[in-house]
Scaffold this motif. Structure first.
Motif, short mmCIF file in Angstrom:
data_model
loop_
_atom_site.label_atom_id
_atom_site.label_comp_id
_atom_site.label_asym_id
_atom_site.label_seq_id
_atom_site.Cartn_x
_atom_site.Cartn_y
_atom_site.Cartn_z
N GLU A 357 0.78 -1.15 -0.07
CA GLU A 357 0.13 0.06 -0.15
C GLU A 357 0.75 1.08 -0.10
OE1 GLU A 357 -3.86 1.87 2.52
OE2 GLU A 357 -2.40 0.52 3.53
N PHE A 358 0.39 2.28 -0.74
CA PHE A 358 1.13 3.39 -0.82
C PHE A 358 0.25 4.66 -0.30
CE2 PHE A 358 3.10 0.57 -3.85
CZ PHE A 358 4.55 0.93 -3.40
N TRP A 359 0.61 5.27 0.63
CA TRP A 359 -0.01 6.58 1.21
C TRP A 359 0.79 7.73 1.15
CZ3 TRP A 359 -0.38 7.96 6.76
CH2 TRP A 359 -1.47 8.87 7.07
N GLY A 360 0.40 8.75 0.48
CA GLY A 360 1.21 9.88 0.33
C GLY A 360 0.98 10.86 1.63
N ASP A 361 0.01 10.71 2.47
CA ASP A 361 -0.14 11.67 3.07
C ASP A 361 -0.20 13.30 3.07
OD1 ASP A 361 -1.00 12.60 5.86
OD2 ASP A 361 1.05 12.30 6.71
N LYS A 362 -0.70 13.49 1.56
CA LYS A 362 -0.72 14.70 1.13
C LYS A 362 -2.16 15.58 1.14
CE LYS A 362 3.55 13.67 -0.15
NZ LYS A 362 4.60 14.07 0.55
N ASP A 363 -1.85 16.88 1.37
CA ASP A 363 -3.08 17.61 1.58
C ASP A 363 -3.19 18.64 0.24
OD1 ASP A 363 -1.00 19.64 2.23
OD2 ASP A 363 -2.13 20.47 3.77
N GLU A 364 -2.30 18.53 -0.61
CA GLU A 364 -2.54 19.38 -1.90
C GLU A 364 -2.54 18.42 -3.02
OE1 GLU A 364 -2.56 22.43 -2.48
OE2 GLU A 364 -2.40 23.74 -0.34
N PRO A 392 -2.73 2.11 -4.45
CA PRO A 392 -2.58 3.51 -4.08
C PRO A 392 -3.66 4.11 -3.08
CG PRO A 392 -3.23 3.40 -6.40
CD PRO A 392 -3.16 1.92 -5.84
N ASN A 393 -3.25 5.13 -2.48
CA ASN A 393 -4.73 5.97 -1.80
C ASN A 393 -4.42 7.11 -2.71
OD1 ASN A 393 -5.12 5.05 1.34
ND2 ASN A 393 -3.30 4.42 0.82
N CYS A 394 -5.64 7.39 -3.19
CA CYS A 394 -6.03 8.37 -4.19
C CYS A 394 -6.57 9.53 -3.42
CB CYS A 394 -6.61 8.01 -5.37
SG CYS A 394 -5.56 6.68 -6.38
N GLN A 395 -6.75 9.83 -2.42
CA GLN A 395 -7.51 10.91 -1.57
C GLN A 395 -6.43 11.90 -1.05
OE1 GLN A 395 -7.06 7.57 -0.42
NE2 GLN A 395 -6.27 7.85 1.45
N LEU A 396 -7.00 12.81 -0.80
CA LEU A 396 -6.10 14.09 0.06
C LEU A 396 -6.32 13.43 1.39
CD1 LEU A 396 -6.94 17.19 -1.75
CD2 LEU A 396 -4.88 15.77 -1.94
N THR A 397 -5.27 13.73 2.20
CA THR A 397 -5.34 13.72 3.66
C THR A 397 -4.89 15.08 4.47
OG1 THR A 397 -4.48 11.46 3.40
CG2 THR A 397 -4.41 12.49 5.75
N GLY A 398 -5.88 15.37 5.26
CA GLY A 398 -5.62 16.78 6.07
C GLY A 398 -4.82 16.33 7.16
N ASN A 399 -4.20 17.54 7.84
CA ASN A 399 -3.37 17.54 8.98
C ASN A 399 -4.22 18.51 10.02
OD1 ASN A 399 -2.34 20.16 8.29
ND2 ASN A 399 -1.08 18.99 6.73
N SER A 438 -7.11 0.99 -6.52
CA SER A 438 -6.93 2.25 -6.08
C SER A 438 -8.18 2.76 -5.23
CB SER A 438 -6.93 3.19 -7.33
OG SER A 438 -8.39 3.16 -8.05
N LEU A 439 -7.63 3.25 -3.89
CA LEU A 439 -8.53 3.81 -3.12
C LEU A 439 -8.92 5.26 -3.24
CD1 LEU A 439 -6.14 1.70 -1.28
CD2 LEU A 439 -8.04 1.98 0.08
N HIS A 440 -10.36 5.67 -3.11
CA HIS A 440 -10.94 6.76 -3.25
C HIS A 440 -11.85 7.00 -2.13
CE1 HIS A 440 -9.11 6.87 -7.20
NE2 HIS A 440 -9.75 5.41 -7.22
N ASP A 441 -11.96 8.40 -1.80
CA ASP A 441 -13.08 8.90 -0.86
C ASP A 441 -14.08 9.37 -1.95
OD1 ASP A 441 -11.50 8.51 1.54
OD2 ASP A 441 -11.09 10.70 1.72
N TYR A 442 -15.39 9.14 -1.38
CA TYR A 442 -16.48 9.87 -2.17
C TYR A 442 -16.54 9.43 -3.85
CZ TYR A 442 -17.86 12.15 2.18
OH TYR A 442 -18.27 12.46 3.46
#
Length: 467
Positions: A357-364, A392-399, A438-442
């Motif tokens: 699994e790949f998670w970028g932990d990106k908010d942009e 791959p995680n294809c969602q943005l992640t907030g902090n 691929s993983l997605h929100d909404y």
């Protein structure tokens, strides 16, 4: 004498040009007769792009406007492949309230695409949550809306009309094509934090602020599967001291619903389809000792045992035909693959191997694209089956800073920011990738379900050509 245009001075040259474009982009038998019934200018006024198209989505945003109206689940119109047409092209996007195929009807919405700079438009049309019965049991248009790109001069169609289509049986619909494909070679769409769903209701500001950080989906588990998701990203917690329900589906520390509720929804799908679904227990929250793990496994086996696919020593190399034909499972119903990401409690006779699994932990969006590009480069340049499949995680992640500054109102807005661009990337930059979940929100804010189905069909065709 044929009109001169771009150096074309003979009927032969004109015909060659039209046929060349037609073979690539337009139905050949249809375009040739037009040569004799329309002027040359009209015939070539719109150079049709190879991958031009349009699709409908459900916008993820939910809010209460200044007049206290609840705004959510708006119909969103998207188009793609039109960048090379030029500023003078006369392509329009039409929305209809019945299928325009084979008939002449007036659109309910119509606009030139040159009036938009971002390839989409969010309409004022709000869509309801439909009942289970309205979505069973075959692929169908769920709402009475269709989108199509047309020639603005004469309203001739440039693309096939599309609707928001359920896909409760897309694997079995193409059983013959898919039977020889390994499950690990498919492209599947996964719902990130699948059980964390909630229908937007516009409650008080504090409630919605908190909900905005918790919920990643709006469709129930059952409806996610009916729409075409085939990978459920499941997070489980053990809370025996709170209620009679010991196991809960969660997003981080937030309890969203009981495990029992989630199980019952997936069971309904299994009983009514022959689809293959992956249940990935991604995270175990709170302290889990061996006894708790054993209790959880027992629940899964009791509730899903009739559909539980054994790895049989092949794991992700099992073909769909192998999976459908496992004779110890109930005939004519669904199949389930299970992953347990706690390696110490993942019996290889029951659970398929964990997936990288790949998670970028990106908010942009731009940062997420750079990250995904780097991951794709690693996957494509790694030999063997290490990334077959991968996710791959294809969602943005907030902090924390995003939350404190209200950079985004919540996960709905982050999905709105990234989903249509993510769809474009998978259609262009990542168009050749398979063996990926691929993983997605909404996810209904994307066109990823259709992209995955089309890609799997293309993979099946390529395999047959190579044999």
């Amino acid at each position: 004498m044929v009109p001169t245009r771009s150096g074309l001075t003979s009927l032969f040259s004109l015909t060659t040009l039209i046929i060349s474009v037609g073979n690539m982009h337009i139905n050949y038998p249809y375009i040739v007769p037009r040569l004799f019934t329309r002027t040359f200018k009209l015939v070539i006024s719109i150079p049709v792009a190879r991958d031009m198209g349009a699709y409908l989505a459900i916008n993820s945003m939910g809010f209460v406007d200044e007049n206290e109206n609840l705004i959510h689940r708006r119909l969103e119109v998207n188009w793609y492949g039109t960048d090379d047409l030029g500023p003078d092209s006369n392509v329009w996007v039409n929305v209809y309230d019945q299928s325009p195929e084979g008939t002449t009807i007036e659109p309910i919405l119509s606009a030139p695409i040159n009036g938009f700079t971002n390839h989409h438009n969010v309409t004022d049309i709000m869509l309801p949550i439909v009942t289970d019965e309205e979505m069973w049991r075959v692929s169908q248009c769920i709402f009475p809306f269709w989108v199509q790109l047309v020639d603005g001069t004469n309203q001739d169609p440039l693309t096939s009309p599309r609707c928001l289509r359920s896909q409760p049986s897309w694997m079995m619909d193409h059983k013959e094509a898919f039977a020889d494909l390994a499950i690990g070679d498919l492209m599947l769409i996964a719902s990130h934090d699948a059980a964390s769903y909630r229908y937007y209701s516009g409650e008080d500001e504090l409630t919605e602020l908190i909900a905005g950080q918790i919920y990643t989906q709006e469709e129930s588990l059952l409806h996610q599967l009916i729409w075409g998701v085939r990978f459920l990203d499941i997070r489980v917690a053990h809370y025996p001291e709170f209620t009679d329900e010991q196991f809960w589906l969660v997003h981080s520390v937030a309890l969203v619903r009981s495990l029992r509720e989630g199980i019952e929804q997936v069971q309904k799908f299994m009983r009514n389809t022959e689809e293959i679904v992956i249940w990935d227990t991604h995270t175990f929250f709170r302290e889990w000792d061996d006894l708790v793990h054993e209790e959880y496994l027992q629940i899964l086996q009791e509730e899903f045992g009739s559909w539980w696919v054994r790895p049989s020593g092949k794991g992700w190399n099992l073909t769909l035909g192998d999976i459908w034909d496992q004779d110890v499972l109930v005939n004519g119903q669904g199949r389930m693959i299970f992953i347990n990401e706690d390696a110490d409690h993942a019996d290889p006779n029951l659970f398929f191997p964990n997936i990288p699994e790949f998670w970028g932990d990106k908010d942009e969006v731009e940062d997420l694209k750079v990250y995904l590009d780097s991951v794709v480069n690693v996957v494509e340049n790694t030999d063997g089956d290490v990334y077959r499949p991968w996710r791959p995680n294809c969602q943005l992640t907030g902090n924390v800073e995003d939350f404190l500054t209200q950079k985004y109102s919540g996960l709905r807005e982050m999905a709105d920011v990234v989903n249509r661009q993510m769809t474009d990337w998978w259609r262009t930059d990542y168009q050749d990738l398979t063996h990926v979940y691929s993983l997605h929100d909404y996810f209904l804010g994307t066109d990823m379900i259709q992209i995955a189905i089309d890609r799997n069909l293309n993979l099946a065709r390529q395999r047959k050509l190579n044999y």
